[in-house]
Design a protein around this motif. Structure first.
Motif, PDB file in Angstrom:
ATOM      1  N   TYR A 179      55.508  45.370  33.858  1.00 29.03           N
ATOM      2  CA  TYR A 179      54.447  44.853  32.989  1.00 29.03           C
ATOM      3  C   TYR A 179      53.073  45.022  33.633  1.00 29.03           C
ATOM      4  O   TYR A 179      52.938  44.980  34.860  1.00 29.03           O
ATOM      5  CB  TYR A 179      54.654  43.355  32.732  1.00 29.03           C
ATOM      6  CG  TYR A 179      55.799  43.033  31.806  1.00 29.03           C
ATOM      7  CD1 TYR A 179      55.618  42.993  30.423  1.00 29.03           C
ATOM      8  CD2 TYR A 179      57.064  42.756  32.309  1.00 29.03           C
ATOM      9  CE1 TYR A 179      56.674  42.693  29.573  1.00 29.03           C
ATOM     10  CE2 TYR A 179      58.121  42.460  31.466  1.00 29.03           C
ATOM     11  CZ  TYR A 179      57.923  42.427  30.095  1.00 29.03           C
ATOM     12  OH  TYR A 179      58.971  42.136  29.256  1.00 29.03           O
ATOM     13  N   ALA A 180      52.079  45.176  32.768  1.00 28.22           N
ATOM     14  CA  ALA A 180      50.677  45.035  33.174  1.00 28.22           C
ATOM     15  C   ALA A 180      50.218  43.666  32.687  1.00 28.22           C
ATOM     16  O   ALA A 180      50.340  43.343  31.501  1.00 28.22           O
ATOM     17  CB  ALA A 180      49.823  46.132  32.547  1.00 28.22           C
ATOM     18  N   LEU A 181      49.715  42.848  33.606  1.00 36.49           N
ATOM     19  CA  LEU A 181      49.281  41.492  33.269  1.00 36.49           C
ATOM     20  C   LEU A 181      47.767  41.399  33.347  1.00 36.49           C
ATOM     21  O   LEU A 181      47.153  41.837  34.319  1.00 36.49           O
ATOM     22  CB  LEU A 181      49.894  40.484  34.244  1.00 36.49           C
ATOM     23  CG  LEU A 181      51.418  40.514  34.396  1.00 36.49           C
ATOM     24  CD1 LEU A 181      51.860  39.558  35.494  1.00 36.49           C
ATOM     25  CD2 LEU A 181      52.099  40.173  33.083  1.00 36.49           C
ATOM     26  N   THR A 182      47.164  40.844  32.304  1.00 37.50           N
ATOM     27  CA  THR A 182      45.715  40.607  32.314  1.00 37.50           C
ATOM     28  C   THR A 182      45.449  39.170  31.869  1.00 37.50           C
ATOM     29  O   THR A 182      46.289  38.542  31.206  1.00 37.50           O
ATOM     30  CB  THR A 182      44.964  41.580  31.380  1.00 37.50           C
ATOM     31  OG1 THR A 182      45.475  41.436  30.047  1.00 37.50           O
ATOM     32  CG2 THR A 182      45.139  43.022  31.827  1.00 37.50           C
ATOM     33  N   GLU A 183      44.283  38.695  32.230  1.00 37.87           N
ATOM     34  CA  GLU A 183      43.941  37.307  31.925  1.00 37.87           C
ATOM     35  C   GLU A 183      43.599  37.134  30.445  1.00 37.87           C
ATOM     36  O   GLU A 183      43.807  36.085  29.863  1.00 37.87           O
ATOM     37  CB  GLU A 183      42.742  36.909  32.807  1.00 37.87           C
ATOM     38  CG  GLU A 183      42.400  35.433  32.741  1.00 37.87           C
ATOM     39  CD  GLU A 183      41.103  35.144  33.498  1.00 37.87           C
ATOM     40  OE1 GLU A 183      40.554  34.056  33.263  1.00 37.87           O
ATOM     41  OE2 GLU A 183      40.662  35.983  34.286  1.00 37.87           O
ATOM     42  N   THR A 184      43.074  38.189  29.854  1.00 34.41           N
ATOM     43  CA  THR A 184      42.604  38.106  28.469  1.00 34.41           C
ATOM     44  C   THR A 184      42.936  39.393  27.725  1.00 34.41           C
ATOM     45  O   THR A 184      43.166  40.437  28.359  1.00 34.41           O
ATOM     46  CB  THR A 184      41.081  37.855  28.443  1.00 34.41           C
ATOM     47  OG1 THR A 184      40.596  38.082  27.121  1.00 34.41           O
ATOM     48  CG2 THR A 184      40.340  38.794  29.382  1.00 34.41           C
ATOM     49  N   ARG A 185      42.954  39.321  26.406  1.00 31.31           N
ATOM     50  CA  ARG A 185      43.192  40.538  25.615  1.00 31.31           C
ATOM     51  C   ARG A 185      41.976  41.454  25.613  1.00 31.31           C
ATOM     52  O   ARG A 185      42.094  42.653  25.393  1.00 31.31           O
ATOM     53  CB  ARG A 185      43.537  40.163  24.164  1.00 31.31           C
ATOM     54  CG  ARG A 185      44.894  39.528  24.029  1.00 31.31           C
ATOM     55  CD  ARG A 185      45.328  39.382  22.586  1.00 31.31           C
ATOM     56  NE  ARG A 185      46.548  38.595  22.507  1.00 31.31           N
ATOM     57  CZ  ARG A 185      47.763  39.067  22.770  1.00 31.31           C
ATOM     58  NH1 ARG A 185      47.914  40.327  23.128  1.00 31.31           N
ATOM     59  NH2 ARG A 185      48.817  38.283  22.682  1.00 31.31           N
TER      60      ARG A 185
END
Length: 206
Positions: A179-185
């Motif tokens: 997965y790529a995880l980000t704090e916001t869309r």
């Protein structure tokens, strides 16, 4: 359309980054000369809110539901050992025979679940080495210390040189998602391009 620029800060899992992502990252860097890179290679869980990473790449299901997870790929592990190890200790012909072999595995994992078509077998594994570093597991297997369960993408170099060969080729481990995880869309163009690029490259190995 303007090329994205600036510094891309990413948190990456150590071994997967070194063995598998590095060539892809080099290819991405060629495409986008305006982007600089800061990589934090760490196996630990990342806190994108307190740490200045734009994106974290992680294997396995995300535990933090507050982060936005984008699935990049699914990697399947297979069994590998060195020809010298197999010559010395024999080649298992069924999964249950792994219980009589040196299995080089992760700390606190005492069994491997293997799949063959619709058949599933869970075997208890043990060995003299248990550790929390994929690179060291690969190295020990290359040094004839036992059988490992590893995604083929991670052992591509060893397979190419013949220092590792597949064991029980009809059987494989449970797939693990990347997965790529980000704090916001809402993410900057440089981060979106990076995620899209990795997803496209990694999907060829699904």
């Amino acid at each position: 359309m303007a090329q994205p620029s600036g510094t891309l800060r990413a948190s990456l899992p150590v071994d997967f980054a070194v063995t598998y992502l590095a060539p892809l990252i080099a290819e991405f860097a060629e495409l986008y000369p305006g982007i600089n890179f800061e990589f934090d290679l760490t196996p630990r869980k990342v806190d994108l809110i307190s740490e200045p990473s734009d994106v974290a790449i992680r294997m396995g299901e995300p535990e933090n539901s507050q982060l936005i997870a984008r699935k990049l790929a699914s990697l399947t592990a297979f069994l590998y050992a060195s020809p010298e190890y197999l010559e010395r200790y024999g080649t298992p012909s069924v999964p249950s025979e792994l219980e009589d072999h040196e299995c080089v595995g992760m700390l606190k994992i005492n069994s491997w679940t293997l799949h063959h078509g619709k058949e599933t077998q869970t075997v208890n594994v043990s060995g003299r080495f248990a550790l929390n570093n994929v690179g060291m597991i690969r190295r020990l297997a290359t040094l004839h210390q036992g059988i490992m369960l590893m995604p083929k993408e991670v052992v591509a170099d060893e397979l190419a040189t013949g220092s590792q060969v597949q064991v029980l080729p009809d059987w494989h481990g449970s797939p693990r998602a990347v997965y790529a995880l980000t704090e916001t869309r809402l993410i900057p163009a440089k981060v979106q391009r990076f995620i899209d690029f990795l997803r496209e490259r990694l999907s060829h190995h699904d």
